[in-house]
Design a protein around this motif. Structure first.
Motif, short mmCIF file in Angstrom:
data_model
loop_
_atom_site.label_atom_id
_atom_site.label_comp_id
_atom_site.label_asym_id
_atom_site.label_seq_id
_atom_site.Cartn_x
_atom_site.Cartn_y
_atom_site.Cartn_z
N PRO A 117 76.35 29.09 -1.20
CA PRO A 117 75.28 29.81 -0.50
C PRO A 117 75.60 29.18 0.85
N ASP A 163 74.83 44.61 3.58
CA ASP A 163 73.64 43.34 2.53
C ASP A 163 72.68 43.32 3.17
N VAL A 164 72.71 42.27 4.61
CA VAL A 164 71.45 41.97 4.86
C VAL A 164 70.70 42.83 5.73
N THR A 219 74.12 29.99 5.22
CA THR A 219 72.75 30.13 6.60
C THR A 219 73.20 30.56 7.27
N THR A 224 69.99 33.48 3.41
CA THR A 224 71.06 32.56 3.19
C THR A 224 71.53 33.62 3.26
N VAL A 225 73.00 34.02 2.62
CA VAL A 225 73.10 34.40 1.42
C VAL A 225 74.82 34.26 1.01
N THR A 226 74.86 34.57 -0.16
CA THR A 226 76.28 34.10 -1.04
C THR A 226 76.86 35.31 -0.93
N PRO A 227 78.09 34.69 0.11
CA PRO A 227 78.66 36.08 -0.21
C PRO A 227 79.73 35.90 -1.90
#
Length: 73
Positions: free
Chosen positions: A40, A58-59, A42, A69-72
């Protein structure tokens, strides 16, 4: 601004207002700054002078300031 035109019929003067719109500004950060796929991160931002804000992929559409918070992969 004042404009003046001179022609066969005489001189004409008029006043006009020019509005300068400020350029969009953005402060953007990622924490941590280095990750591996699947970890992750932020994203935090603050934007001014913009009509909309989109984080791709995606966001999607976001507020002018915030974090996510994203998880590429």
């Amino acid at each position: 601004m004042i404009t003046t035109t001179n022609g066969p019929g005489g001189i004409a003067t008029d006043t006009l207002t020019v509005t300068v719109i400020p350029q969009p500004q953005i402060a953007f950060s990622a924490d941590p700054t280095t990750i591996q796929p699947g970890e992750p991160v932020t994203l935090t931002w603050e934007v001014s002078n913009a009509d909309s804000c989109v984080i791709e992929p995606d966001v999607g559409t976001v507020a002018a300031s915030g974090s996510v918070t994203v998880t590429p992969t």
